[in-house]
Scaffold this motif. Structure first.
Motif, short mmCIF file in Angstrom:
data_model
loop_
_atom_site.label_atom_id
_atom_site.label_comp_id
_atom_site.label_asym_id
_atom_site.label_seq_id
_atom_site.Cartn_x
_atom_site.Cartn_y
_atom_site.Cartn_z
N SER A 223 17.49 4.54 3.14
CA SER A 223 16.05 4.38 3.38
C SER A 223 15.18 5.30 2.53
O SER A 223 14.16 4.87 1.99
N PRO A 224 15.55 6.59 2.37
CA PRO A 224 14.68 7.48 1.59
C PRO A 224 14.49 7.06 0.14
O PRO A 224 13.46 7.35 -0.47
N ILE A 225 15.50 6.36 -0.43
CA ILE A 225 15.39 5.99 -1.85
C ILE A 225 14.96 4.54 -2.02
O ILE A 225 14.61 4.12 -3.12
N MET A 226 15.01 3.74 -0.95
CA MET A 226 14.63 2.32 -1.04
C MET A 226 13.14 2.17 -0.74
O MET A 226 12.73 1.55 0.23
N LYS A 227 12.34 2.76 -1.58
CA LYS A 227 10.89 2.69 -1.38
C LYS A 227 10.23 2.25 -2.68
O LYS A 227 10.80 1.51 -3.45
N GLY A 228 9.03 2.70 -2.92
CA GLY A 228 8.33 2.31 -4.13
C GLY A 228 7.66 0.97 -3.99
O GLY A 228 7.02 0.68 -2.98
N ASP A 229 7.82 0.12 -5.01
CA ASP A 229 7.14 -1.18 -5.03
C ASP A 229 7.99 -2.31 -4.47
O ASP A 229 7.64 -3.48 -4.61
N LEU A 230 9.11 -1.99 -3.84
CA LEU A 230 9.98 -3.03 -3.30
C LEU A 230 9.37 -3.64 -2.05
O LEU A 230 8.74 -2.96 -1.24
N ASN A 231 9.59 -4.94 -1.89
CA ASN A 231 8.99 -5.68 -0.78
C ASN A 231 9.97 -5.84 0.37
O ASN A 231 10.96 -6.57 0.26
N PHE A 232 9.71 -5.14 1.48
CA PHE A 232 10.56 -5.23 2.67
C PHE A 232 9.91 -6.09 3.76
O PHE A 232 10.35 -6.07 4.90
N TYR A 233 8.86 -6.81 3.40
CA TYR A 233 8.18 -7.72 4.32
C TYR A 233 7.78 -7.04 5.63
O TYR A 233 7.92 -7.59 6.71
N GLY A 234 7.28 -5.83 5.50
CA GLY A 234 6.74 -5.12 6.67
C GLY A 234 7.77 -4.57 7.63
O GLY A 234 7.41 -4.14 8.73
#
Length: 266
Positions: free
Chosen positions: A45-56
């Motif tokens: 979770s800490p690295i799966m951020k930025g501009d990636l779309n997780f649909y809320g």
């Protein structure tokens, strides 16, 4: 029809759960799977951020929706060829085809019996995630997710029948279908957003794979972004996949009768 389905369901129960030990083992396996999803999500979770779309959603919810949402479509896609391969290897195909029923109907009975177990597995995954890992998703999203699964049923059954027809024609191909299933899950964004792929790979998944259309609709359902136009690709796939699957399997069945010999698996 009811008697056939009931008999097939009984066989499915005996094959998958011959005893209470098997049932307990299945439950423990589901608990272990959800636990792995949760702690894997915590780690990434800490690295799966930025501009990636997780649909809320958070990453745990994202992965669980992806895996569970595509479990039944993947089952429908891979199971017809797997069933047919078993019929062939156990020398049962000729006997089964002697009944006054088309092969695609026979496979559908078997698949419908097994799909009940798949639905139960999906529900148990979500229940365990809610009870023990505080999964918090809108009930409306769950309802829409299962509605999308029902709507997409003929798509993946049709594609599965195409796979079964390939087995009847060539006596091989089930391994390739399993690879296609695995690759399709990744391209659909089951485990991470598709933005991580190169643009050309994203386009291939978006325009070619029905897994992408189905999972995108599910994710939008949980994020209250689902609209009528999201169902258009599914309708197109229904009109294409199922009729072609039924036709090709009937054609393969007729060729089987013309050949007058069992299929040899290679």
């Amino acid at each position: 029809m009811y008697k056939v389905l009931r008999a097939v369901l009984h066989l499915e129960k005996l094959n998958n759960y011959p005893s209470w030990v098997a049932l307990i083992g299945e439950l423990l396996g589901i608990i272990l799977s959800v636990t792995i999803y949760y702690y894997t999500a915590m780690a990434f979770s800490p690295i799966m951020k930025g501009d990636l779309n997780f649909y809320g959603t958070d990453y745990f919810s994202y992965v669980l929706i992806g895996e569970m949402g595509l479990m039944i479509p993947a089952y429908l896609f891979a199971n017809p060829s797997s069933r047919l391969k078993n019929f062939i290897s156990e020398k049962k195909l000729s006997s089964l085809l002697s009944y006054p029923i088309d092969l695609h109907e026979l496979l559908t009975y078997w698949i419908n019996a097994g799909i009940l177990l798949e639905v139960l597995r999906v529900l148990l995954h979500f229940v365990i995630a809610i009870l023990f890992f505080k999964l918090n998703l809108d009930i409306k999203g769950f309802i829409l997710m299962f509605l999308i699964i029902v709507i997409s049923y003929p798509i993946f059954l049709g594609l599965g029948l195409i796979g079964a027809a390939i087995i009847m024609f060539f006596g091989r191909g089930d391994s390739i279908l399993n690879y296609i299933t695995t690759i399709s899950l990744f391209l659909a964004g089951a485990y991470f957003p598709t933005e991580v792929f190169p643009p050309i790979i994203q386009k291939i998944g978006h325009y070619i794979s029905p897994f992408n259309s189905v999972l995108t609709a599910m994710r939008k359902a949980f994020n209250n972004e689902l609209f009528l136009n999201d169902f258009y690709p599914l309708i197109i796939w229904i009109l294409i996949a199922y009729p072609i699957g039924v036709y090709l399997l009937k054609y393969a069945q007729n060729k089987f009768f013309d050949r007058g010999s069992e299929i040899i698996l290679k």
